[in-house]
Write a protein that holds these residues in place. Sequence first.
Motif, mmCIF file in Angstrom:
data_model
loop_
_atom_site.group_PDB
_atom_site.id
_atom_site.type_symbol
_atom_site.label_atom_id
_atom_site.label_comp_id
_atom_site.label_asym_id
_atom_site.label_seq_id
_atom_site.Cartn_x
_atom_site.Cartn_y
_atom_site.Cartn_z
ATOM 1 N N ASP A 36 33.870 37.306 63.291
ATOM 2 C CA ASP A 36 32.900 36.352 62.904
ATOM 3 C C ASP A 36 33.422 35.151 62.094
ATOM 4 O O ASP A 36 32.731 34.147 62.317
ATOM 5 N N VAL A 37 34.395 35.358 61.598
ATOM 6 C CA VAL A 37 35.186 34.353 60.832
ATOM 7 C C VAL A 37 36.226 33.603 61.498
ATOM 8 O O VAL A 37 37.355 34.273 61.730
ATOM 9 N N TYR A 38 36.409 32.469 61.556
ATOM 10 C CA TYR A 38 37.617 31.581 62.115
ATOM 11 C C TYR A 38 38.071 30.847 61.052
ATOM 12 O O TYR A 38 37.308 29.994 60.323
ATOM 13 N N GLU A 39 39.326 30.891 60.709
ATOM 14 C CA GLU A 39 40.014 30.062 59.823
ATOM 15 C C GLU A 39 40.655 29.073 60.440
ATOM 16 O O GLU A 39 41.568 29.306 61.065
ATOM 17 N N LEU A 40 40.211 27.603 60.032
ATOM 18 C CA LEU A 40 40.866 26.556 60.376
ATOM 19 C C LEU A 40 41.200 25.585 59.068
ATOM 20 O O LEU A 40 40.932 25.907 58.212
ATOM 21 N N TYR A 41 42.169 24.571 59.873
ATOM 22 C CA TYR A 41 42.949 24.084 58.654
ATOM 23 C C TYR A 41 42.920 22.637 58.888
ATOM 24 O O TYR A 41 43.040 21.904 60.098
ATOM 25 N N ILE A 42 42.609 21.814 57.943
ATOM 26 C CA ILE A 42 42.504 20.356 57.898
ATOM 27 C C ILE A 42 43.274 19.599 56.887
ATOM 28 O O ILE A 42 43.571 20.174 55.795
ATOM 29 N N ALA A 43 44.031 18.418 57.573
ATOM 30 C CA ALA A 43 45.010 18.014 56.234
ATOM 31 C C ALA A 43 44.898 16.386 56.329
ATOM 32 O O ALA A 43 44.294 15.887 57.253
ATOM 33 N N CYS A 44 45.386 15.573 55.314
ATOM 34 C CA CYS A 44 45.542 14.181 55.369
ATOM 35 C C CYS A 44 46.690 13.734 54.323
ATOM 36 O O CYS A 44 46.837 14.774 53.400
ATOM 37 N N ASP A 45 46.985 12.786 54.390
ATOM 38 C CA ASP A 45 48.242 12.328 53.398
ATOM 39 C C ASP A 45 47.437 11.449 52.133
ATOM 40 O O ASP A 45 48.496 11.141 51.428
ATOM 41 N N SER A 46 46.200 11.089 52.135
ATOM 42 C CA SER A 46 45.555 10.826 51.051
ATOM 43 C C SER A 46 44.946 11.484 49.918
ATOM 44 O O SER A 46 44.650 12.671 50.246
ATOM 45 N N GLN A 47 44.729 10.835 48.793
ATOM 46 C CA GLN A 47 43.933 11.503 47.773
ATOM 47 C C GLN A 47 42.624 11.880 48.070
ATOM 48 O O GLN A 47 41.966 11.100 49.082
ATOM 49 N N GLU A 48 42.011 12.879 47.553
ATOM 50 C CA GLU A 48 40.487 13.219 47.959
ATOM 51 C C GLU A 48 39.603 12.143 47.653
ATOM 52 O O GLU A 48 38.660 11.768 48.117
ATOM 53 N N ASP A 49 39.832 11.424 46.479
ATOM 54 C CA ASP A 49 38.905 10.197 46.110
ATOM 55 C C ASP A 49 39.486 9.075 46.749
ATOM 56 O O ASP A 49 39.709 7.812 46.351
ATOM 57 N N THR A 50 39.444 9.051 48.429
ATOM 58 C CA THR A 50 39.412 7.936 49.176
ATOM 59 C C THR A 50 38.643 8.109 50.138
ATOM 60 O O THR A 50 37.972 9.145 50.326
ATOM 61 N N VAL A 51 38.362 7.178 50.954
ATOM 62 C CA VAL A 51 37.602 7.174 52.291
ATOM 63 C C VAL A 51 38.219 8.576 53.033
ATOM 64 O O VAL A 51 37.433 9.351 53.760
#
Length: 348
Positions: A36-51
């Motif tokens: 039922d559940v699929y674990e996916l992964y997302i990343a970025c090199d910026s702080q969360e308080d940015t666009v």
Amino acid sequence: MKRNRIASLLMVMLFSMLLTGCLSSEARRKDAGEQDVYELYIACDSQEDTVTGIFMNEYARLLEEKSNGRIKVNRYPNSQLGSDAEITEAVQNGNITFVVQTTAPQVAFVPEAAIFDAPMAFKNLDVARKVLDGPLSEKLKGYYEAKNLRLLGYADQGFRVMTANQDIQSLADLKGIKIRTMENSNHIQLWKDVGSNPTPMAWSEVYIGLQQKAIDAQENPVETIVAAKVYEQQDYLINTNHILHTLSLIGSPAVIDDLPEDLQQSVYDAADEAKVIARNATDERAAGRVQIVVDSGTTVSPFNEALFNEMKAASAGVWDTLESQIGSELVDLLRSEIDKAEKELGLQ
């Protein structure tokens, strides 16, 4: 410094081993069979308080919501899983599912992404966004796919602008200014062509570089300028609007195609909505970010159309270079889409 660098490298290696060992196509599910559940992964090199961070988090939220909880998205902002290039390579290899980042570091993987290095291309963000949602993006999807990357959508963080310790009102004012740029040959050519002295430098060194007068100026979107507080070391922010700071959401075809069809559709639907949220965030945050710069005592010079046109004429050679790098078809398509958007918006 050396000890910190070694520690950072060890952390990246550790994450890489974990990801390689844990994120195979079978391990993405709870068990080897369909669950039922699929674990996916997302990343970025910026702080969360940015666009960029907002784009990442909103996409993850929407994807979980649209899947009715059948997808769980693990989020890694602020270079937790490596640099832009390292994250992109991990997506290409299927070890990370998604990345949100500007297009400049993607040129090493997808040379055609350099189309967004075209200087002084867009009169305003309305023109740029019409172009980003049109045939050019559809054309680029094929180039990404050929490199084992799936382009899911474009947002933006506004235009790149410059900061300096003198006001810039004409091309003559740019002569000899030592300006920090990214390690990007087209960006470097732009600043050479307008008479400046471009100096590639790691972003982490820019604040100290300005403080110690190793460089005179730098260029980035206002969002980044405020996040890093480089305005504290500069007397002027000049709205040159020389390059659109495009943000892209790309994914791993292997991981996406391994999902059930209804969840694959959720991947695409969430991307369409998240890019609009990110663009709105860019617009909503712009005035507040500029006010932070003003409140610091740094002077903000408004957009100067005469300067823009001077820089456009001086940097025309970059467009020729792009043609030689990626072919005339993409460059001609960009020009025609800009022309069409300007007509639709009554700018011609």
